[in-house]
Design an enzyme around this catalytic site. Structure first.
Site, PDB file in Angstrom:
ATOM      1  CB  CYS B 264     -21.236   9.498  17.894  1.00  0.00           C
ATOM      2  SG  CYS B 264     -20.726   9.184  19.590  1.00  0.00           S
ATOM      3  CB  CYS B 317      27.570  -8.796  -0.056  1.00  0.00           C
ATOM      4  SG  CYS B 317      28.738  -7.847   0.917  1.00  0.00           S
ATOM      5  CB  CYS B 333      22.728 -13.518  11.835  1.00  0.00           C
ATOM      6  SG  CYS B 333      24.458 -13.046  11.895  1.00  0.00           S
ATOM      7  CB  CYS B 347      24.583 -15.310   7.182  1.00  0.00           C
ATOM      8  SG  CYS B 347      24.251 -15.403   8.929  1.00  0.00           S
TER       9      CYS B 347
END
Lengths: 150, 520
Positions: B264, B317, B333, B347
């Protein structure tokens, strides 16, 4: 290798007519290696200090500039922690017609006129630009602490 | 699939014939259509001189110059300006270099304020006197401290006189060690006079003169905006191309050096059509720097909602207690744990607002990583395949010889393998960059067309590539099919590049659009 006439002459002249405030003494076992002291110029923060430098003339001197470095700690925007010096005549503007004597004078002049716009030690230069008085004060303290004649 | 392919490939070779009707006059049959479409007039110069081959939208005009051409260009310009200014050629050369070979500007400034210009360029007034070596009585060289009546000395107009030996050493140091040529100054302290070529000729040995000329030529090419060296190792050609720096967002000026290297002109990287230079630079940076590490972190870890420490959950957990700030939250969440009441370890508060924002941010970064990986994998894949194809190419020659001996084909009849291999390489190179390019494209209709083109080319390339790997004994039977496929690949590549190039050039609302911020 025999010492070139140029170096012999320069050394002779340095001993015979020393520059005021500057001394350069070659080592006995290596005549290309010099112990240098430079007095801090008056009316500069380095006034009253005596600064030690080492100077070495490379094989192709005077086609290439001498190698030179501060041994004494100094607070200066163009000199870094390792004592390396940012000075045009030591680099791109070196001319074989320059000499040890002229170079040392340039270095002494650099002590009298720090140039924080072309810095080597960035932190020092920044300090210099932001609070010149405080920077000068630090330079003075360093001179007192590290560059006192014994 | 296969039959469809063939239909298209036949159609395409017919198209090709129409395109290159200049070649029709050669009376070649259909299977002998010049496969290397990029270079359509090899060997036909004499017949085609009056019919200029039409440039495709993605091609740029360029010329290749060897060292001798560059030298004569310089000399020509120096002579021309020398006659206008009335300065000797060696001084004119210094002046031209001073204004970076801008003739018009030089002449203008020269007429305007001659003295200042001469001073700035390191010439001083009138260089009419020829440089010469002199013996001077009572002279002591300032550099080496030698003296004596027989010492040869030299000085330029500035009058800084040194002995010949020192001058020589000085010039050797500058030319050989420092690679300096155009701006060697007088050795005198603080003197800005430039050593001109005539003085230099007088002072240095032959081998240094050659080196000096090479260095001068180098600065000439570096100084001229429209000239660039071919970056291939040991290549000594320079390319002349008029594409402006500011147009690089709209064109990809790929040039083909005489040495065989395609690169290029804008960034001197390997050919990266159809992606523009700035995107290529960004893409390469993205691929190599650790911004992707950050992406991984954001996709695989979560931040503590309170102190923003990065946490990777490796078991246990959903009741998280940040080790740093002791904040208790739910991993699912991201909401505060205390709000969970008694529904521990399960949840079900998915729509709760306290957690939804944290989850949105998470999803976004995961998506962007996947998007990047989609394009990167394909890009890397073609790069890898191109490398493998290259290995095959190295074996092609062997294959061709084998084929000649096993099938009784002549050398010229097995050239189709070579053509196929080259087409493969070229198409893979292009495909590779289409993926980098596509990463930065915003979605619109043209992007879809682009992707269709990309898909077509990719399919064609994979077909050909597969065929290429067949054992030698099957190859002779596949000759016609392979030639068709080669032509088809090349054709698809041209279509893709032409479409993209035209779209880039046009800009405007109804063209390929980049995602916001791509050209920053």
């Amino acid at each position: 290798m025999a010492l070139p006439k140029r170096i012999v002459k320069e050394t002779e002249r340095l001993m015979a007519e020393p520059v005021p405030g500057i001394s350069a003494v070659p080592h006995e076992d290596n005549l290309r290696y010099f112990d240098v002291t430079v007095e801090g110029p008056s009316q500069s923060p380095y006034e009253g200090g005596i600064f030690k430098l080492e100077l070495f003339l490379p094989d192709d001197y005077p086609m290439t500039p001498p190698k030179i470095r501060f041994l004494t700690k100094i607070y200066h925007p163009n000199i870094d922690k390792l004592g390396r010096i940012c000075l045009d005549v030591l680099k791109s503007n070196w001319s074989p017609a320059l000499q040890i004597r002229t170079i040392l004078l340039s270095i002494q002049a650099l002590l009298g006129a720090p140039n924080p716009d072309d810095p080597l030690a960035n932190d020092v230069a920044q300090h210099w630009k932001e609070n010149q008085n405080a920077a000068i004060q630090t330079a003075r303290e360093w001179t007192q602490q590290y560059a006192k004649p014994q | 699939m296969d039959s469809e392919d063939e239909v298209i490939s036949v159609a395409s070779s017919e198209e090709m014939m129409e395109d290159q009707d200049s070649d029709l006059s050669m009376g070649g049959d259909y299977s002998d259509v010049d496969l290397d479409v990029d270079d359509p007039d090899v060997g036909f110069e004499t017949q085609d001189k009056d019919i200029k081959p039409k440039r495709r939208p993605y091609e740029v005009e360029f010329n290749i110059y060897g060292p001798a051409d560059i030298q004569s260009h310089q000399d020509q310009q120096i002579d021309e300006v020398s006659a206008i200014l009335g300065q000797p050629p060696e001084a004119t050369a210094i002046l031209l270099r001073h204004t970076r070979w801008n003739k018009e500007r030089l002449i203008e400034i020269y007429m305007d304020k001659q003295d200042t210009l001469l001073e700035e360029a390191g010439l001083g007034k009138s260089l009419a006197k020829l440089p010469e070596l002199k013996k001077v009585k009572g002279f002591v060289c300032e550099i080496c401290c030698e003296d004596g009546p027989d010492l040869k000395t030299f000085s330029m107009k500035c009058g800084h006189r040194f002995c010949l030996d020192c001058y020589r050493q000085y010039l050797a140091q500058k030319i050989q060690e420092e690679g300096e040529a155009a701006r060697i100054k007088c050795p005198g302290d603080g003197c800005n006079k430039i050593v001109d070529s005539k003085s230099l000729d007088l002072l240095v040995t032959e081998d240094l003169k050659d080196r000096y000329q090479v260095l001068l030529t180098r600065t000439y090419v570096d100084d001229k905006e429209n000239l660039k060296w071919c970056p291939a190792p040991n290549c000594e050609y320079a390319v002349d191309c008029r594409v402006k720096q500011r147009d690089l967002n709209k064109t990809v000026p790929t040039v083909h050096c005489t040495c065989g290297h395609h690169f290029c002109f804008g960034c001197t990287l390997n050919d990266h059509q159809p992606a523009p230079c700035s995107l290529v630079k960004k893409w390469l940076k993205k691929c190599e720097d650790d911004s992707e590490t950050a992406n991984w972190i954001s996709a695989n870890t979560k931040e503590c909602p309170k102190c923003h420490s990065t946490i990777e959950k490796n078991g246990g957990c959903n009741h998280m207690t940040c080790r740093k700030c002791k904040h208790e939250f739910c991993w699912m969440c991201m909401g505060v744990w205390s709000e969970h009441g008694t529904s521990w370890y399960n949840c079900n508060r998915f729509e709760e607002k306290s957690g939804s924002e944290a989850r949105d941010a998470q999803a976004k970064s995961r998506q962007s990583l996947e998007r990047y990986l989609h394009y990167y994998n394909r890009y890397a894949n073609h790069e890898q395949s191109a490398k493998l194809d290259k290995d095959i190419y190295l074996k092609t020659e062997k294959k061709m010889t084998q084929l000649q001996s096993s099938s009784g084909m002549s050398w010229i009849e097995v050239q189709f393998l070579d053509a196929a291999s080259q087409a493969l390489q070229q198409c893979r190179q292009t495909l590779k960059w289409t993926y980098a390019f596509a990463y930065y494209l915003a979605r619109n209709n043209l992007t879809e067309i682009f992707e269709d083109n990309q898909k077509d080319l990719e399919l064609a390339v994979e077909n050909l590539s597969e065929m290429f790997e067949k054992p030698t004994d099957q190859l002779s039977g596949l000759k016609v099919e392979m030639m068709d496929k080669t032509a088809y690949c090349t054709r698809r590549r041209i279509i893709l590049l032409s479409d993209t190039a035209e779209n880039l050039k046009n800009g405007g609302a109804h063209s390929l659009r980049l995602r916001p911020g791509s050209f920053d």
